[in-house]
Design an enzyme around this catalytic site. Structure first.
Site, PDB file in Angstrom:
ATOM      1  N   ASP A   1      23.618  10.334  14.664  1.00 55.64           N
ATOM      2  CA  ASP A   1      23.726   8.616  14.339  1.00 55.64           C
ATOM      3  C   ASP A   1      24.602   8.232  15.251  1.00 55.64           C
ATOM      4  OD1 ASP A   1      21.878   9.308  12.440  1.00 55.64           O
ATOM      5  OD2 ASP A   1      23.125   9.215  10.852  1.00 55.64           O
ATOM      6  N   TYR A   2      25.699   8.816  15.655  1.00 57.62           N
ATOM      7  CA  TYR A   2      26.945   8.037  16.282  1.00 57.62           C
ATOM      8  C   TYR A   2      26.516   7.837  17.723  1.00 57.62           C
ATOM      9  CZ  TYR A   2      31.001   7.328  18.969  1.00 57.62           C
ATOM     10  OH  TYR A   2      32.093   6.974  19.662  1.00 57.62           O
TER      11      TYR A   2
ATOM     12  N   SER B   1     -13.014  -2.540   0.975  1.00 58.40           N
ATOM     13  CA  SER B   1     -12.323  -1.516   0.063  1.00 58.40           C
ATOM     14  C   SER B   1     -13.419  -0.330  -0.031  1.00 58.40           C
ATOM     15  CB  SER B   1     -12.150  -1.880  -1.309  1.00 58.40           C
ATOM     16  OG  SER B   1     -13.263  -2.381  -1.990  1.00 58.40           O
ATOM     17  N   LEU B   2     -12.920   0.952  -0.850  1.00 56.99           N
ATOM     18  CA  LEU B   2     -13.763   1.964  -0.938  1.00 56.99           C
ATOM     19  C   LEU B   2     -14.307   2.101  -2.183  1.00 56.99           C
ATOM     20  CD1 LEU B   2     -11.063   4.388   0.750  1.00 56.99           C
ATOM     21  CD2 LEU B   2     -13.123   3.328   1.818  1.00 56.99           C
TER      22      LEU B   2
ATOM     23  N   GLU C   1      -8.065  12.855   3.536  1.00 63.39           N
ATOM     24  CA  GLU C   1      -6.737  12.040   3.629  1.00 63.39           C
ATOM     25  C   GLU C   1      -6.249  11.932   2.545  1.00 63.39           C
ATOM     26  OE1 GLU C   1      -7.275   8.567   6.101  1.00 63.39           O
ATOM     27  OE2 GLU C   1      -8.268   9.776   7.694  1.00 63.39           O
TER      28      GLU C   1
ATOM     29  N   LYS D   1      -4.799   9.392  -0.260  1.00 65.01           N
ATOM     30  CA  LYS D   1      -4.969   8.038  -0.484  1.00 65.01           C
ATOM     31  C   LYS D   1      -3.696   7.511  -0.957  1.00 65.01           C
ATOM     32  CE  LYS D   1      -7.949   4.478  -2.682  1.00 65.01           C
ATOM     33  NZ  LYS D   1      -6.969   3.586  -3.327  1.00 65.01           N
TER      34      LYS D   1
ATOM     35  N   ASP E   1      -0.889   5.130  -2.403  1.00 64.63           N
ATOM     36  CA  ASP E   1      -0.847   4.244  -3.417  1.00 64.63           C
ATOM     37  C   ASP E   1       0.099   3.022  -2.634  1.00 64.63           C
ATOM     38  OD1 ASP E   1      -1.425   2.470  -5.360  1.00 64.63           O
ATOM     39  OD2 ASP E   1      -0.340   3.765  -6.706  1.00 64.63           O
TER      40      ASP E   1
ATOM     41  N   ARG F   1      -3.855  -7.398   3.373  1.00 64.56           N
ATOM     42  CA  ARG F   1      -5.020  -7.127   3.236  1.00 64.56           C
ATOM     43  C   ARG F   1      -5.515  -8.560   2.487  1.00 64.56           C
ATOM     44  NH1 ARG F   1      -8.867  -6.060  -1.023  1.00 64.56           N
ATOM     45  NH2 ARG F   1     -10.870  -5.068  -0.149  1.00 64.56           N
TER      46      ARG F   1
ATOM     47  N   GLU G   1      -0.733   1.846   5.607  1.00 63.47           N
ATOM     48  CA  GLU G   1      -0.363   1.410   4.323  1.00 63.47           C
ATOM     49  C   GLU G   1       1.137   1.429   4.487  1.00 63.47           C
ATOM     50  OE1 GLU G   1      -3.515   1.289   2.163  1.00 63.47           O
ATOM     51  OE2 GLU G   1      -1.846   1.557   0.760  1.00 63.47           O
TER      52      GLU G   1
ATOM     53  N   TYR H   1      -4.221   4.873   9.282  1.00 63.65           N
ATOM     54  CA  TYR H   1      -5.120   5.968   9.498  1.00 63.65           C
ATOM     55  C   TYR H   1      -6.583   5.275   9.946  1.00 63.65           C
ATOM     56  CZ  TYR H   1      -5.427   3.234   5.111  1.00 63.65           C
ATOM     57  OH  TYR H   1      -5.337   2.160   3.996  1.00 63.65           O
TER      58      TYR H   1
ATOM     59  N   LYS I   1     -13.780  10.947   4.408  1.00 64.19           N
ATOM     60  CA  LYS I   1     -14.431  10.255   5.553  1.00 64.19           C
ATOM     61  C   LYS I   1     -15.223  11.119   6.470  1.00 64.19           C
ATOM     62  CE  LYS I   1     -10.315   7.019   5.815  1.00 64.19           C
ATOM     63  NZ  LYS I   1      -9.359   6.656   6.271  1.00 64.19           N
TER      64      LYS I   1
ATOM     65  N   LYS J   1     -10.660   9.503  -6.826  1.00 68.97           N
ATOM     66  CA  LYS J   1      -9.295   9.304  -7.707  1.00 68.97           C
ATOM     67  C   LYS J   1      -8.691  10.454  -8.654  1.00 68.97           C
ATOM     68  CE  LYS J   1      -8.291   5.024  -7.556  1.00 68.97           C
ATOM     69  NZ  LYS J   1      -8.493   3.919  -7.808  1.00 68.97           N
TER      70      LYS J   1
ATOM     71  N   CYS K   1      21.017  -5.007 -37.390  1.00 67.56           N
ATOM     72  CA  CYS K   1      21.027  -3.837 -36.302  1.00 67.56           C
ATOM     73  C   CYS K   1      20.459  -2.696 -37.185  1.00 67.56           C
ATOM     74  CB  CYS K   1      22.315  -3.554 -36.068  1.00 67.56           C
ATOM     75  SG  CYS K   1      22.707  -1.847 -35.249  1.00 67.56           S
TER      76      CYS K   1
ATOM     77  N   CYS L   1      23.686  -0.144 -38.002  1.00 63.23           N
ATOM     78  CA  CYS L   1      24.780  -0.332 -38.986  1.00 63.23           C
ATOM     79  C   CYS L   1      24.490  -1.411 -39.903  1.00 63.23           C
ATOM     80  CB  CYS L   1      25.972  -0.334 -38.022  1.00 63.23           C
ATOM     81  SG  CYS L   1      25.885  -2.193 -37.261  1.00 63.23           S
TER      82      CYS L   1
ATOM     83  N   CYS M   1      23.744  -6.337 -31.330  1.00 65.12           N
ATOM     84  CA  CYS M   1      24.454  -5.980 -32.577  1.00 65.12           C
ATOM     85  C   CYS M   1      25.836  -6.163 -32.233  1.00 65.12           C
ATOM     86  CB  CYS M   1      24.223  -4.524 -32.723  1.00 65.12           C
ATOM     87  SG  CYS M   1      25.498  -3.730 -33.857  1.00 65.12           S
TER      88      CYS M   1
ATOM     89  N   CYS N   1      29.626   0.254 -34.271  1.00 67.31           N
ATOM     90  CA  CYS N   1      28.004   0.732 -34.723  1.00 67.31           C
ATOM     91  C   CYS N   1      27.945   2.060 -34.053  1.00 67.31           C
ATOM     92  CB  CYS N   1      27.047  -0.506 -34.076  1.00 67.31           C
ATOM     93  SG  CYS N   1      25.269   0.250 -34.126  1.00 67.31           S
TER      94      CYS N   1
HETATM   95  S1  IVH Z   1      -9.839   3.907   4.582  1.00 69.77           S
HETATM   96  C1  IVH Z   1     -13.050   0.937   5.245  1.00 69.77           C
HETATM   97  N1  IVH Z   1      -7.689   5.563   4.194  1.00 69.77           N
HETATM   98  O1  IVH Z   1      -7.397   2.519  -0.183  1.00 69.77           O
HETATM   99  C2  IVH Z   1     -11.998   1.890   5.052  1.00 69.77           C
HETATM  100  N2  IVH Z   1      -7.821   3.657   2.783  1.00 69.77           N
HETATM  101  O2  IVH Z   1      -9.958   1.119  -1.702  1.00 69.77           O
HETATM  102  C3  IVH Z   1     -10.790   1.334   4.782  1.00 69.77           C
HETATM  103  N3  IVH Z   1      -5.948   3.451   1.412  1.00 69.77           N
HETATM  104  O3  IVH Z   1      -7.443  -0.974   0.822  1.00 69.77           O
HETATM  105  C4  IVH Z   1      -9.889   2.114   4.251  1.00 69.77           C
HETATM  106  N4  IVH Z   1      -4.820   5.398   1.875  1.00 69.77           N
HETATM  107  O4  IVH Z   1      -5.434   0.303   1.021  1.00 69.77           O
HETATM  108  C5  IVH Z   1      -8.359   4.407   3.849  1.00 69.77           C
HETATM  109  N5  IVH Z   1      -6.187   7.274   4.010  1.00 69.77           N
HETATM  110  C6  IVH Z   1      -6.856   6.207   3.818  1.00 69.77           C
HETATM  111  C7  IVH Z   1      -6.041   5.320   2.689  1.00 69.77           C
HETATM  112  C8  IVH Z   1      -6.687   4.055   2.151  1.00 69.77           C
HETATM  113  C9  IVH Z   1      -4.892   4.403   1.014  1.00 69.77           C
HETATM  114  C10 IVH Z   1      -6.129   2.220   0.427  1.00 69.77           C
HETATM  115  C11 IVH Z   1      -6.412   1.070   1.412  1.00 69.77           C
HETATM  116  C12 IVH Z   1      -7.686   0.531   1.022  1.00 69.77           C
HETATM  117  C13 IVH Z   1      -7.849   1.170  -0.459  1.00 69.77           C
HETATM  118  C14 IVH Z   1      -9.398   1.384  -0.567  1.00 69.77           C
END
Ligand code: IVH
Length: 661
Positions: A34-35, A83-84, A112, A114, A116, A135, A171, A223, A286, A310, A404, A407, A422, A427
């Protein structure tokens, strides 16, 4: 140095630092200390200060922008962010596979995690990062470029030449360990805490001041490449290109050859879920081949070539059987939900916090309600909301208690506070917390005295005040369940040792409202004994630089209370050190302020080093400060210190001063 030479040097330094940045933040595999890294950065800063017109937008010094923004510009995505579709069981995954195989054959899938987090789009032009957006609704998002620039794993310039003009997606997330630490610090400072890492990431990206975002340890996984000049054939290849260009790509991603391998991946990852330092809520499957993806196409909402499997939600619904009231250290009453036990992401939850009575009222949560419970980032489970549609009519609201629960004292509620408390200092509920606080690491540091032991001591009637801890005998302790000769000896030894912790820790350990560690040190160095301190009026106390009015009031009130004076007298009789011993060390009388981040030390360790050498640490800049330690990205204290002409030192100078190298 002439300008030409400077230009060359700057370019060389930028490349070098960016390389090390990549090694550190993306590969997690630093090759210099780091230094050494700091020294390179410093060299670059010096050169850039001399030749400001040679500063390039991808210079590592340009991650933190200048002024806070007034608001975010809304920007339209060149390609909508879809979205998916979701699958909640392996059978639904198999259905997806069937649908895919109706249209294309010989399918491979990329699995992959997912993540959050918060999805982002990054645009690069001629290799330079030019725009980043959230997004939003998928069509339009917020331009958060300045904030994203502060995230070290996002390259400001792409590596290699394969990606130059491209949009990439991924993400932003808040690592879980960092999240817990961050929330704790926010709580201490009395600032906003976040319910989970995802909210913390979102809240950070919404900050208008990029300098604040720069202090948040956000990270990324990328991704998806939506467009580029590369001729990409597969998702696997895209990930490889992303990796080569300098992005962080999740290391758990795997290509599989059929749906059964994919379900196995899902099961394995779900089992691993709790061991990761980022939150994932499933697996994204995918179709690997882009020509097959094209053939499958998209609906208006989501692609047909991908699906999100999910995991079992970390949310669950259950019945709220009761709302009980817990009493905290300062007497604060907190409503707690007693739930019909329910599995939330693999853990059985039967209690959840409801935060405070205002929130309870605002959310209109009632006894008997079906409620949505969430567990996230290992924070205490919480009740998100009631499911109003399921009400039968016999649910009962919980009124703010008048007494409380422990007590039976009448509670108080001041108009400027959300808290109901309280007022009874003795107490038993408060006593437990007070002892726990007194014994905590930053206070008297009494080992072997945990919450359960304290409960037992109170239950048996062995302790009514903090002072009683020092009267505990071997015989007393042997009557406690689970205590044997050795554990008794350990505890008694720790208690004895704590007598000599010194004035600052004692003041802190008394748990006076608003008196944190800094204030305690400040008071100890100013007044040298607890008796001195106890004599001061609020007005006199406010004369101490760095001590606020509220704190001064709280201290004066504390010492105006008879029980507290009695306690102090008892502690003195016991032989607890209530006077500041004459300090030793070459920094006696010297006051330090830290601003900005330290690289090789934590703040608490740095403060300890100052104190070990006889000095003290303050949190506020004033004329009386002897040294201002300026770390990375220093804040307003730095500006103020410069104006006052104080002595500024950097981390290395500081380390020399306190004798560590
Ligand atoms: S692919 C058209 N890959 O999940 C495909 N999404 O409901 C675009 N997410 O809005 C998404 N990890 O925010 C993809 N490995 C991953 C992901 C991912 C998280 C999120 C992303 C997207 C939501 C899909």
């Amino acid at each position: 140095m002439n300008k030409n030479e400077a230009k060359k040097q700057i370019k060389k330094l930028c490349d070098e630092i960016n390389h090390h940045n990549y090694k550190y933040y993306v590969e997690n595999n630093p090759v210099i200390s780091d230094y050494e890294y700091d020294m390179l950065l410093k060299k670059l800063e010096t050169l850039e200060a001399e030749f400001p017109d040679l500063i390039t937008p991808d210079s590592p010094t340009q991650r933190i922008g200048g002024e806070p923004l007034k608001g975010f510009k809304s920007v339209e995505h060149k390609i909508a962010m879809l979205s998916l579709d979701n699958a909640y069981s392996y059978n639904e995954l198999r259905d997806f596979d069937e649908r895919v195989k109706k249209n294309v054959s010989d399918v491979e899938y990329v699995c992959e995690p997912k993540i959050d987090g918060i999805s982002i789009s990054l645009i690069y032009e001629n290799g330079l990062f030019v725009r980043g957006a959230t997004r939003g609704d998928g069509i339009k998002g917020d331009d958060v470029t300045a904030n994203l620039r502060t995230i070290h794993s996002i390259p400001l310039r792409l590596q290699g030449s394969e990606l130059q003009n491209a949009e990439v997606r991924g993400e932003v997330y808040f690592p879980i360990t960092a999240f817990k630490k961050f929330n704790k610090e926010q709580e201490k400072k009395g600032e906003q805490v976040f319910a989970n890492p995802r909210n913390a990431a979102a809240g950070s990206l919404r900050q208008l001041d990029p300098r604040i975002v720069g202090t948040r340890p956000l990270d990324t996984f990328l991704y998806y490449i939506t467009y580029s000049e590369s001729d990409l054939q597969t998702q696997e290849q895209s990930l490889e290109i992303l990796r080569k260009a300098g992005f962080r790509v999740n290391p758990l991603i795997k290509k599989v050859h059929n749906i059964e391998e994919a379900t196995k991946f899902c099961a394995d990852l779900e089992a691993k879920r709790e061991s990761l330092d980022y939150e994932i809520d499933g697996v994204v499957l995918k179709v690997n081949s882009f020509s097959q993806q094209k053939e499958l196409g998209s609906t208006i909402k989501h692609p047909r070539w991908a699906i999100a499997f999910k995991f079992t939600a970390k949310q669950a619904t259950t019945r709220l059987n009761d709302i009980v009231v817990q009493v905290g250290r300062t007497g604060t009453l907190t409503p707690v939900a007693i739930l019909e036990p329910v599995q939330v992401g693999g853990v059985t939850v039967s209690r959840a916090t409801l935060h405070n009575f205002d929130e309870l009222k605002r959310k209109d949560i009632r006894i008997g309600d079906m409620v949505l419970v969430e567990r996230s980032g290992d924070v205490i489970p919480q009740v998100v909301k009631s499911i109003i549609e399921k009400r039968k009519g016999d649910e009962k609201a919980r009124a703010i208690p008048k007494k409380c629960p422990v007590c039976r004292s009448d509670v108080i509620r001041t108009s400027d506070e959300v808290a109901v408390r309280c007022p009874n200092k003795e107490c038993p509920a408060r006593l437990k917390w007070r002892i726990e606080y007194f014994a905590s690491r930053d206070a008297m540091d009494i080992d072997h005295l945990g919450g359960q032991t304290i409960d037992k001591l109170i239950e048996k009637g062995f302790v009514d005040t903090i002072a009683d801890l020092y009267g505990l005998t071997k015989e007393d302790l042997l009557t406690l369940e689970g205590f044997k000769d050795k554990s008794v000896e350990n505890l008694l030894e720790s208690i004895e040792k704590s007598k000599h912790q010194g004035l600052a820790r004692l003041i802190y350990g008394l748990g006076i409202r608003h008196v944190g560690k800094f204030a305690a040190q400040l008071l100890a160095s100013q007044y040298h004994s607890i008796d001195e301190l106890a004599k001061k009026t609020a007005e006199e106390l406010t004369q101490i630089h760095g001590l606020g009015e509220k704190t001064a009031e709280a201290i004066a009130t504390f010492f105006a209370t008879e029980e507290n004076i009695e306690l102090i007298n008892k502690l003195k009789d016991i032989g607890i050190r209530t006077k500041e011993v004459k300090k030793e060390g070459h920094l006696v009388g010297k006051k330090f302020v830290f601003t900005g981040g330290l690289v090789s030390l934590s703040r608490p360790d740095a403060s300890d080093l100052v104190m070990k050498n006889g000095g003290m640490v303050s949190s506020a800049i004033g004329k009386d400060i002897d040294y201002v330690v300026v770390g990375t990205e220093p804040g307003s204290k730095y500006e103020k210190a410069k104006k006052l002409g104080l002595v500024l030192i950097d981390e290395n100078e500081f380390k020399k001063l306190v004798g560590v190298t």
